[in-house]
Write an enzyme that holds these catalytic residues in place. Structure first.
Site, PDB file in Angstrom:
ATOM      1  N   GLY A   1       3.492   6.752   8.017  1.00  0.00           N
ATOM      2  CA  GLY A   1       4.833   6.908   7.468  1.00  0.00           C
ATOM      3  C   GLY A   1       5.724   5.748   7.844  1.00  0.00           C
ATOM      4  O   GLY A   1       6.737   5.496   7.211  1.00  0.00           O
ATOM      5  N   ASN A   2       5.340   4.983   8.915  1.00  0.00           N
ATOM      6  CA  ASN A   2       6.095   3.800   9.321  1.00  0.00           C
ATOM      7  C   ASN A   2       5.756   2.572   8.481  1.00  0.00           C
ATOM      8  O   ASN A   2       6.399   1.532   8.598  1.00  0.00           O
ATOM      9  CB  ASN A   2       5.847   3.460  10.794  1.00  0.00           C
ATOM     10  CG  ASN A   2       6.741   4.234  11.738  1.00  0.00           C
ATOM     11  OD1 ASN A   2       6.306   5.171  12.380  1.00  0.00           O
ATOM     12  ND2 ASN A   2       8.009   3.850  11.801  1.00  0.00           N
ATOM     13  N   SER A   3       4.731   2.665   7.656  1.00  0.00           N
ATOM     14  CA  SER A   3       4.333   1.521   6.828  1.00  0.00           C
ATOM     15  C   SER A   3       5.514   0.975   6.050  1.00  0.00           C
ATOM     16  O   SER A   3       6.218   1.706   5.360  1.00  0.00           O
ATOM     17  CB  SER A   3       3.249   1.940   5.831  1.00  0.00           C
ATOM     18  OG  SER A   3       2.019   2.094   6.447  1.00  0.00           O
TER      19      SER A   3
ATOM     20  N   GLY B   1      -8.819 -26.543  -2.137  1.00  0.00           N
ATOM     21  CA  GLY B   1     -10.119 -26.707  -2.777  1.00  0.00           C
ATOM     22  C   GLY B   1     -11.218 -27.147  -1.832  1.00  0.00           C
ATOM     23  O   GLY B   1     -12.005 -28.046  -2.171  1.00  0.00           O
ATOM     24  N   VAL B   2     -11.271 -26.529  -0.651  1.00  0.00           N
ATOM     25  CA  VAL B   2     -12.352 -26.819   0.290  1.00  0.00           C
ATOM     26  C   VAL B   2     -12.966 -25.524   0.788  1.00  0.00           C
ATOM     27  O   VAL B   2     -12.327 -24.475   0.764  1.00  0.00           O
ATOM     28  CB  VAL B   2     -11.860 -27.639   1.514  1.00  0.00           C
ATOM     29  CG1 VAL B   2     -11.412 -29.019   1.099  1.00  0.00           C
ATOM     30  CG2 VAL B   2     -10.755 -26.903   2.259  1.00  0.00           C
TER      31      VAL B   2
ATOM     32  N   ILE C   1     -14.608 -24.073   4.268  1.00  0.00           N
ATOM     33  CA  ILE C   1     -14.499 -24.488   5.662  1.00  0.00           C
ATOM     34  C   ILE C   1     -15.249 -23.555   6.596  1.00  0.00           C
ATOM     35  O   ILE C   1     -15.594 -22.433   6.229  1.00  0.00           O
ATOM     36  CB  ILE C   1     -13.018 -24.549   6.104  1.00  0.00           C
ATOM     37  CG1 ILE C   1     -12.350 -23.179   5.918  1.00  0.00           C
ATOM     38  CG2 ILE C   1     -12.276 -25.647   5.382  1.00  0.00           C
ATOM     39  CD1 ILE C   1     -10.928 -23.092   6.439  1.00  0.00           C
TER      40      ILE C   1
ATOM     41  N   HIS D   1       0.811  -1.216   0.000  1.00  0.00           N
ATOM     42  CA  HIS D   1       0.000   0.000   0.000  1.00  0.00           C
ATOM     43  C   HIS D   1       0.849   1.273   0.000  1.00  0.00           C
ATOM     44  O   HIS D   1       0.350   2.352  -0.305  1.00  0.00           O
ATOM     45  CB  HIS D   1      -0.982  -0.001   1.185  1.00  0.00           C
ATOM     46  CG  HIS D   1      -0.373   0.314   2.512  1.00  0.00           C
ATOM     47  ND1 HIS D   1      -0.175  -0.644   3.491  1.00  0.00           N
ATOM     48  CD2 HIS D   1       0.083   1.466   3.036  1.00  0.00           C
ATOM     49  CE1 HIS D   1       0.360  -0.069   4.561  1.00  0.00           C
ATOM     50  NE2 HIS D   1       0.519   1.207   4.299  1.00  0.00           N
TER      51      HIS D   1
ATOM     52  N   ASP E   1       0.078  -7.687   1.741  1.00  0.00           N
ATOM     53  CA  ASP E   1       0.465  -6.270   1.718  1.00  0.00           C
ATOM     54  C   ASP E   1       1.979  -6.097   1.742  1.00  0.00           C
ATOM     55  O   ASP E   1       2.535  -5.405   2.591  1.00  0.00           O
ATOM     56  CB  ASP E   1      -0.170  -5.506   2.885  1.00  0.00           C
ATOM     57  CG  ASP E   1      -0.082  -3.992   2.696  1.00  0.00           C
ATOM     58  OD1 ASP E   1       0.260  -3.563   1.585  1.00  0.00           O
ATOM     59  OD2 ASP E   1      -0.346  -3.260   3.665  1.00  0.00           O
TER      60      ASP E   1
END
Length: 514
Positions: A246-248, A304-305, A307, A142, A172
């Site tokens: 800003g820490n992202s 492919g389940v 749940i 992001h 992310d």
């Protein structure tokens, strides 16, 4: 970090975040941590010896700071000429307000809004860190978004143009590449083992809060395995180290200078740090980063389940020894690996490739991190017995999602009690037409529901079809009541129903037999 105050914002922008639901507010200001020191708090009040932190974190910070970078991402978009509205900080509520106003007016002073277009550039700031001295940089997806101009700014201010190696929106993360300066070697930091981190362990975060750059904050691991509903693979480390806009994309270090998390989100009603931040664990991030580096994309395993979680009532109804655990299979993809391996609706997946499945949310993360094409053992509980099924994993396509059974249903209508508070009928053409039930759906139709029954509490509704009772197929109301009576005689306190919707989607519902 994840928005409430969306991606990185302008320096010193302290406008409140946009209002959102609590689940979204958790993903508050897309990280973006401010500098705080633990010594101030420690000096304010006497604390027990066991709660004291390190005498100083300066040596550790000095050891790793050169590997932490600022990320400047610019996106150029077209804008109408002549729109000379007031300048407001990006990401604030006022931005949407003025944008809407000038869209209606077609620019300052009115007009039809069809004037010539001009280029407008928007900038965002975030953090990142170097993982390879050859020029590989990790940040949040992001932070860069759809930017067409990305710069990596080193600790000494040197700016390097970056290209995107690969990015993944589900976790992310993004990997960038820069060309190292000719006169030096880039400082890189290694990953540590996030699984070894315990609540109470010391950590430091370094990043670019509010565009200030190179800020160090410290705290502890507050919790692990946090799900903030930001994506299908949530498994965050929670920390009280100050993390802000800003820490992202910045690193969360252990005391050995190893990256054990990537700062991504904060919980904040104001957009600033309130001591609850979230980081993607290195154990989750590293396999994704490796694939982005090697392939430019993420290739996730696929079982492919469909749940759903196992609660205490369901566990009792299934006679599941050891209490509520595992992932209950509510559907099997006809073309998926699970179908080929013989996994069935009603199985409870307890282990996958040796890893225990404590809750349904564990399974998508474990499966996704397993290499495509790998053959693994899946341990399921089937009618009280553990069965091992070898499965060769397929590949999860971008459009696919780990599927959880939909448990939300409309409020039921009133009715009188027959079995479990349900009026039941055998399937007829009239009922299929009335409730639009597909021809492929077989079983016993619910025609009315007692609003005071447990079945009503479980949101069973008229028009749904009971396919199984206690994991045995039923086709008539008599078979339903007979199966319920047998379970009562066995001393069971609840019964597990397999309930189908009109289109054939199924879910398990555990109903008390009191």
């Amino acid at each position: 970090m994840h928005p409430v105050a969306s991606a990185p914002e302008a320096p010193f922008d302290r406008a409140p975040a946009r209002p959102r639901s609590r689940a979204r507010a958790v993903m508050a200001s897309i990280l973006i941590g401010a500098s705080v020191t633990v010594s101030v708090a420690a000096a304010a009040l006497p604390v027990p010896a066991f709660a004291k932190g390190p005498a100083s974190l300066a040596d550790l910070a000095e050891q790793v700071t050169d590997a932490v970078v600022n990320i400047s991402a610019s996106t150029t978009v077209e804008a109408r000429a002549g729109r000379a509205g007031p300048q407001v900080p990006p990401g604030t509520p006022f931005e949407d307000l003025f944008e809407e106003f000038f869209n209606r007016r077609g620019g300052r002073g009115g007009g039809d809004g069809d004037g010539p277009r001009q280029q407008r550039k928007s900038n965002s700031l975030g953090s990142g860190f170097i993982i390879d001295s050859a020029g590989l940089v990790v940040t949040n997806n992001h932070v860069i978004g759809d930017a067409n101009d990305i710069q990596v700014i080193l600790h000494d201010g040197t700016k390097l143009k970056a290209e995107i190696v690969g990015k993944d929106s589900k976790i992310d993360l993004a990997v960038l590449r820069v060309k190292p300066p000719a006169d030096r070697t880039l400082k890189a930091v290694p990953f540590g083992d996030s699984d070894k981190m315990r609540p109470g362990d010391w950590v430091i975060a370094i990043g670019n809060p509010f565009g200030l750059g190179g800020s160090v904050s410290a705290g502890i691991v507050s919790a692990r395995g946090r799900n903030i509903e930001s994506g299908p693979y949530d498994n965050y480390i929670q920390t009280d180290a100050a993390i802000n806009k800003g820490n992202s994309g910045g690193p969360l270090f252990n005391m050995d200078g190893e990256v054990i998390g990537i700062n991504t989100a904060i919980l904040s009603p104001t957009g600033g740090s309130v001591g609850i931040g979230f980081a993607v664990p290195s154990g989750t991030a590293k396999p994704v980063i490796d694939q982005l580096r090697d392939f430019g994309e993420v290739r996730r395993g696929w079982l492919g389940v469909r749940i759903q979680n196992v609660d205490d009532t369901t566990a009792e109804a299934l006679n599941l020894k050891g209490g509520a655990r595992g992932a209950l299979v509510a559907g099997v993809d006809e073309k998926g690996p699970a179908k080929t391996a013989g996994i069935e609706v009603g199985d409870v997946i307890l282990k996958f490739n040796g890893a225990p499945v404590k809750a349904s949310g564990d399974l998508p993360r474990i499966v996704a991190s397993t290499p495509v094409g790998q053959k693994v053992d899946v341990v399921v509980m089937r009618k009280g017995e553990e069965v091992t099924k070898p499965v060769t994993l397929g590949r999860l396509e971008d459009g696919d999602k780990p599927q959880l059974a939909n448990l939300r249903q409309p409020e039921p209508e009133s009715a009188t009690r027959q079995a479990l508070g349900l009026n039941l009928s055998g399937m007829t053409d009239e009922l299929r037409k009335k409730y639009s039930i597909k021809d492929t759906v077989k079983g016993v139709v619910v025609t009315r529901v007692d609003p005071n029954s447990t079945a009503a509490d479980k949101r069973i509704q008229p028009g749904e079809v009971i396919v199984e009772v206690g994991q045995e197929s039923v086709s008539t109301p008599a078979e339903v009541t007979k199966r319920i009576d047998a379970l009562k005689k066995d001393g069971r306190k609840s019964v597990l129903l397999l309930v189908a919707g009109a289109t054939g989607d199924v879910r398990f519902v555990a109903v008390g037999l009191d």
